[in-house]
Design an enzyme around this catalytic site. Structure first.
Site, PDB file in Angstrom:
ATOM      1  N   HIS A  73      37.535  19.305  79.782  1.00 56.79           N
ATOM      2  CA  HIS A  73      37.808  18.006  79.151  1.00 56.79           C
ATOM      3  C   HIS A  73      38.902  18.098  78.100  1.00 56.79           C
ATOM      4  O   HIS A  73      38.992  19.056  77.342  1.00 56.79           O
ATOM      5  CB  HIS A  73      36.525  17.383  78.572  1.00 56.79           C
ATOM      6  CG  HIS A  73      35.953  18.085  77.375  1.00 56.79           C
ATOM      7  ND1 HIS A  73      36.299  17.750  76.086  1.00 56.79           N
ATOM      8  CD2 HIS A  73      35.030  19.061  77.273  1.00 56.79           C
ATOM      9  CE1 HIS A  73      35.612  18.492  75.240  1.00 56.79           C
ATOM     10  NE2 HIS A  73      34.844  19.306  75.931  1.00 56.79           N
ATOM     11  N   ASP A  86      37.858  23.370  71.764  1.00 59.92           N
ATOM     12  CA  ASP A  86      36.866  22.671  72.570  1.00 59.92           C
ATOM     13  C   ASP A  86      37.470  21.323  72.953  1.00 59.92           C
ATOM     14  O   ASP A  86      37.466  20.393  72.161  1.00 59.92           O
ATOM     15  CB  ASP A  86      35.587  22.496  71.758  1.00 59.92           C
ATOM     16  CG  ASP A  86      34.547  21.615  72.440  1.00 59.92           C
ATOM     17  OD1 ASP A  86      34.630  21.429  73.671  1.00 59.92           O
ATOM     18  OD2 ASP A  86      33.653  21.093  71.728  1.00 59.92           O
ATOM     19  N   GLU A 116      34.118  13.518  77.716  1.00 57.74           N
ATOM     20  CA  GLU A 116      33.021  14.494  77.616  1.00 57.74           C
ATOM     21  C   GLU A 116      32.353  14.471  76.254  1.00 57.74           C
ATOM     22  O   GLU A 116      31.131  14.599  76.158  1.00 57.74           O
ATOM     23  CB  GLU A 116      33.555  15.898  77.922  1.00 57.74           C
ATOM     24  CG  GLU A 116      32.466  16.938  78.160  1.00 57.74           C
ATOM     25  CD  GLU A 116      31.913  17.575  76.895  1.00 57.74           C
ATOM     26  OE1 GLU A 116      30.886  18.268  76.977  1.00 57.74           O
ATOM     27  OE2 GLU A 116      32.528  17.403  75.800  1.00 57.74           O
ATOM     28  N   GLU A 117      33.142  14.326  75.196  1.00 56.82           N
ATOM     29  CA  GLU A 117      32.571  14.380  73.846  1.00 56.82           C
ATOM     30  C   GLU A 117      31.602  13.231  73.579  1.00 56.82           C
ATOM     31  O   GLU A 117      30.807  13.303  72.627  1.00 56.82           O
ATOM     32  CB  GLU A 117      33.686  14.379  72.798  1.00 56.82           C
ATOM     33  CG  GLU A 117      34.547  15.638  72.775  1.00 56.82           C
ATOM     34  CD  GLU A 117      33.805  16.883  72.304  1.00 56.82           C
ATOM     35  OE1 GLU A 117      32.606  16.793  71.964  1.00 56.82           O
ATOM     36  OE2 GLU A 117      34.428  17.954  72.293  1.00 56.82           O
ATOM     37  N   ASP A 163      34.068  25.108  79.804  1.00 57.69           N
ATOM     38  CA  ASP A 163      33.970  24.550  78.453  1.00 57.69           C
ATOM     39  C   ASP A 163      33.633  25.686  77.500  1.00 57.69           C
ATOM     40  O   ASP A 163      33.242  26.776  77.910  1.00 57.69           O
ATOM     41  CB  ASP A 163      32.899  23.449  78.419  1.00 57.69           C
ATOM     42  CG  ASP A 163      33.139  22.410  77.337  1.00 57.69           C
ATOM     43  OD1 ASP A 163      33.839  22.735  76.356  1.00 57.69           O
ATOM     44  OD2 ASP A 163      32.616  21.291  77.460  1.00 57.69           O
ATOM     45  N   HIS A 197      33.338  22.508  66.729  1.00 57.93           N
ATOM     46  CA  HIS A 197      33.411  21.178  66.124  1.00 57.93           C
ATOM     47  C   HIS A 197      33.851  21.232  64.665  1.00 57.93           C
ATOM     48  O   HIS A 197      33.611  20.298  63.899  1.00 57.93           O
ATOM     49  CB  HIS A 197      32.088  20.424  66.282  1.00 57.93           C
ATOM     50  CG  HIS A 197      31.880  19.903  67.668  1.00 57.93           C
ATOM     51  ND1 HIS A 197      30.908  18.974  67.984  1.00 57.93           N
ATOM     52  CD2 HIS A 197      32.517  20.162  68.833  1.00 57.93           C
ATOM     53  CE1 HIS A 197      30.968  18.698  69.273  1.00 57.93           C
ATOM     54  NE2 HIS A 197      31.942  19.418  69.807  1.00 57.93           N
TER      55      HIS A 197
END
Length: 350
Positions: free
Chosen positions: A70, A187, A221-222, A242, A322
């Protein structure tokens, strides 16, 4: 096939993380990937959600394989324009306000204008606010200081800024002599770069894969539903690429490929997991098996949406997910090597 040049992969990743693409505003980065694949004469199409699907025809067109990574990232939207001319934020994706305190950001208006700013606590100045260190980092207390001469909500609106405008975070991408790549949004743009390089290697070497293989560059995706559609009826195997999550109790590191056996959605397909570990051992690829307790992937989204597929998840190990993330070139290399071995093998018998 030979392993792609890791330096090229890292340069691709650096380009990707430098293009703002919070979930909901990903057209520019999707166009970047689309242009890259067009130069390789790869067939692509966009789905209605704005994601990109690339297809490489294979010897077996009755049983397809899909790989996904993603390109959407964490970000925010303008929640409110405060009377002071500062902005309140509404977060996009699963992270905490403390992860972006002090970060530079960009506000993009509907008309395409872009303004820089900094995300700060309202009570930042220790010379004024007694509770500067103790105040909660939340939507009420954190705000964007815009780098313009604005002191009222009206002046902000005169710039064209309005509720719902997207806010992206400065990636601060950097490589080190010791082989680390650190940046926000590894990510999952690290994995996107790896897949782009894999496709380039297949095309440049003229390799025909054993199965028709689709590559989904998903863009939601998030927020939970990036990879749950556009899966062909012929697809029997679905592998999400991922980030591997690091922390206390985790096996994943920054130097090997992480193979997820279970996340918050439950176990991944046992047969595919065993196939991946066998490939890693056969090819002397460094890997770690791991469980990600607070995690979901495009593959788990596809399973939840009802697709009858074998699903798996692998990826480079990423530290401080994150937040301000980091990986090492070794992890990028090992992930690439496992993917190269995987796409050249038949699908797992079900």
């Amino acid at each position: 096939m030979k392993t792609p040049d890791t330096n090229q992969t890292i340069e691709l990743i650096k380009d990707l993380v430098s293009i703002p693409s919070p979930s909901g505003n990903t057209d520019r980065v999707i166009s970047y990937v689309e242009d890259f694949l067009a130069k390789l004469d790869v067939e692509t199409k966009r789905n209605r959600k704005g994601g990109l699907i690339a297809t490489l025809p294979g010897k077996n067109d009755a049983e397809h394989r899909m790989l996904t990574a993603h390109v959407d990232t964490l970000g925010a939207m303008v929640k409110e324009i405060k009377p002071s001319g500062r902005l309140k934020l509404s977060l996009i994706g699963g992270f905490k306000f403390n992860a972006i305190e002090g970060e530079y950001c960009e506000i993009e208006t509907v008309s395409g204008k872009k303004y820089s700013g900094t995300i700060l606590m309202h009570q930042t100045s220790v010379h004024v606010y007694k509770d500067a260190g103790k105040a909660e980092r939340n939507e009420a207390n954190m705000e964007v200081r815009i780098d313009e001469k604005v002191h009222t909500a009206e002046e902000v609106r005169e710039l064209g800024i309005e509720v719902g405008d997207f806010v992206s975070f400065d990636p601060r991408v950097e490589t080190t002599r010791s082989g680390y790549l650190k940046s926000r949004h590894l990510d999952d743009k690290a994995s996107v770069g790896i897949l782009m390089q894999l496709i380039r290697q297949v095309k440049e070497e003229g390799v025909t894969l054993p199965h028709t293989t689709h590559f989904l560059i998903s863009n939601n995706e998030e927020i939970g539903y990036g990879g749950n559609s556009n899966i062909t009826p012929e697809t029997v195997e679905y592998l999400a690429v991922d980030m591997g999550a690091m922390g206390d109790g985790q096996a994943t590191d920054e130097y090997t490929v992480s193979i997820c056996v279970k996340d918050a959605s439950g176990p991944y397909h046992y047969g595919l997991r065993r196939h991946l570990t066998a490939l890693a051992e056969k090819n002397e690829i460094g890997y770690k098996l791991d469980i990600y307790p607070y995690y979901g992937s495009d593959a788990s989204a596809a399973i939840r949406s009802g697709h009858d597929i074998v699903h798996g998840l692998i990826g480079p190990g990423i530290d401080s997910s994150h937040a301000y993330e980091r990986t090492h070139r070794n992890s990028i290399e090992e992930t690439t090597r496992l993917l190269l071995a995987y796409v050249q093998e038949p699908v797992v018998a079900t």
